[in-house]
Scaffold this motif. Sequence first.
Motif, short mmCIF file in Angstrom:
data_model
loop_
_atom_site.label_atom_id
_atom_site.label_comp_id
_atom_site.label_asym_id
_atom_site.label_seq_id
_atom_site.Cartn_x
_atom_site.Cartn_y
_atom_site.Cartn_z
N PHE A 154 0.86 -1.20 0.00
CA PHE A 154 0.00 0.00 0.00
C PHE A 154 0.89 1.24 0.00
N PRO A 155 0.38 2.39 -0.44
CA PRO A 155 1.26 3.54 -0.68
C PRO A 155 1.62 4.32 0.58
N ILE A 156 2.73 5.02 0.48
CA ILE A 156 3.06 6.07 1.44
C ILE A 156 2.24 7.29 1.02
N VAL A 157 1.31 7.70 1.85
CA VAL A 157 0.35 8.73 1.46
C VAL A 157 0.94 10.12 1.73
N ARG A 158 0.97 10.90 0.65
CA ARG A 158 1.32 12.32 0.77
C ARG A 158 0.36 13.10 -0.11
N PHE A 159 -0.21 14.17 0.42
CA PHE A 159 -1.11 15.01 -0.34
C PHE A 159 -0.91 16.46 0.09
N THR A 160 -0.53 17.32 -0.86
CA THR A 160 -0.22 18.71 -0.54
C THR A 160 -1.34 19.68 -0.91
N GLY A 161 -2.46 19.16 -1.41
CA GLY A 161 -3.52 20.04 -1.88
C GLY A 161 -4.16 20.91 -0.81
N LEU A 162 -4.09 20.49 0.46
CA LEU A 162 -4.66 21.27 1.55
C LEU A 162 -3.61 22.06 2.33
N HIS A 163 -2.35 21.73 2.10
CA HIS A 163 -1.24 22.45 2.72
C HIS A 163 -0.16 22.68 1.65
N PRO A 164 -0.49 23.45 0.62
CA PRO A 164 0.44 23.57 -0.52
C PRO A 164 1.72 24.32 -0.20
N PHE A 165 1.80 24.88 0.98
CA PHE A 165 3.00 25.59 1.42
C PHE A 165 3.96 24.68 2.16
N GLN A 166 3.58 23.43 2.37
CA GLN A 166 4.32 22.56 3.29
C GLN A 166 5.06 21.45 2.55
N ALA A 167 6.24 21.12 3.05
CA ALA A 167 7.02 20.01 2.50
C ALA A 167 7.60 19.19 3.63
N ALA A 168 7.65 17.89 3.41
CA ALA A 168 8.32 16.97 4.34
C ALA A 168 9.40 16.27 3.53
N LEU A 169 10.64 16.53 3.84
CA LEU A 169 11.71 15.96 3.03
C LEU A 169 12.99 15.82 3.84
N HIS A 170 13.86 14.99 3.29
CA HIS A 170 15.16 14.71 3.90
C HIS A 170 16.23 15.00 2.87
N VAL A 171 17.30 15.65 3.29
CA VAL A 171 18.44 15.91 2.41
C VAL A 171 19.60 15.05 2.89
N PRO A 172 20.15 14.20 2.03
CA PRO A 172 21.27 13.35 2.44
C PRO A 172 22.40 14.18 3.05
N GLY A 173 22.92 13.67 4.15
CA GLY A 173 24.01 14.35 4.83
C GLY A 173 23.55 15.27 5.94
N VAL A 174 22.25 15.53 6.02
CA VAL A 174 21.71 16.38 7.09
C VAL A 174 20.69 15.54 7.85
N GLU A 175 21.09 15.02 9.00
CA GLU A 175 20.23 14.12 9.76
C GLU A 175 19.34 14.86 10.75
N GLU A 176 19.70 16.10 11.11
CA GLU A 176 18.89 16.86 12.06
C GLU A 176 17.58 17.31 11.41
N THR A 177 16.62 17.65 12.24
CA THR A 177 15.38 18.25 11.78
C THR A 177 15.25 19.63 12.40
N PRO A 178 14.50 20.53 11.78
CA PRO A 178 14.38 21.88 12.34
C PRO A 178 13.58 21.87 13.63
N PRO A 179 13.72 22.90 14.44
CA PRO A 179 13.01 22.94 15.72
C PRO A 179 11.51 23.17 15.56
N LEU A 180 10.78 22.82 16.59
CA LEU A 180 9.33 23.05 16.73
C LEU A 180 8.49 22.10 15.90
#
Length: 297
Positions: A107-133
């Motif tokens: 079954f799929p990994i569900v991602r839908f940006t149509g209700l939050h088009p300003f938002q992204a969830a992503l990972h950049v190789p080499g940067v393991e930290e996540t931003p605060p809050l």
Amino acid sequence: MITDAHPAPRDHDTGFFGDLPRTDYGVVVGNCQAESVRLVLDSDELPLVRVPPVYLLDAAATRRLHEVVAGAAALIAQPVKDDYHGLPLGTRQLAASLPPSGRAVTFPIVRFTGLHPFQAALHVPGVEETPPLVAYHDVRTLALAAGAPVRERLDPDGVRAEAAASLAELRRREETLDVAASDLFAEPRFDLVRTVNHPGNEVILALGDRILRALGRDGVARDPGRPLLNAVHAPREDWVIDAWGLDAHAVPDWTVDGRRVDPAEVRDAHLAWYLEHPQFVRGAVDRLRPTLERWRR
């Protein structure tokens, strides 16, 4: 692709890999969405073993997972590439451990940006930290950090274009899977998602029903009586509500573990974090180029 990176938990600390049921059992494997699917499908007819999300697995836990799958009647899995994190955690690799009578359903990994088009969830190789809050990125803040600011809001056509691009990508990923979810977003509503990658109960229950049918089993998914994936809610912005003609109120704040968080506080904290992590900004801007182009039009 599941790309979150976190330290692996110890089994006895988290309740993972408990005593295996004596009857037929199944295993649900994937990211945080997989645990929600397990919760709505777990039953006396098909008890489902609780396992960690794949991004938390180390070598010992991976070996244990293969042992558990080797005795399972069903493997219910989100797509994971072969040798994920250098471990044999690929969906095909796990399915190869099933007994001859076992069934695998994807079954799929569900991602839908149509209700939050300003938002992204992503990972950049080499940067393991996540931003605060909040571990999400606002493309407007990210573009500002990159020195190429974009508009503060999209017009209705832009919102629909972002939704269409999101669903096109989801449909592309579904082509090789047994169960689809993209059609569930034909009429966007905030009940469907809490963030771009945290679907609400309605979506999880629909996925559960489809998984049961794909397994050839009777029954329906069962609502656990509480909201799933409920820790973080993204803001509901008025221009998105207007674009879809929704009967909903704008909610300008984030909600994190029941606490309201001002988006200006998030913005300032993330700008400071981006300043400390220029490698992330470069990688994220490259990954989000099509999205940022829509925001510049």
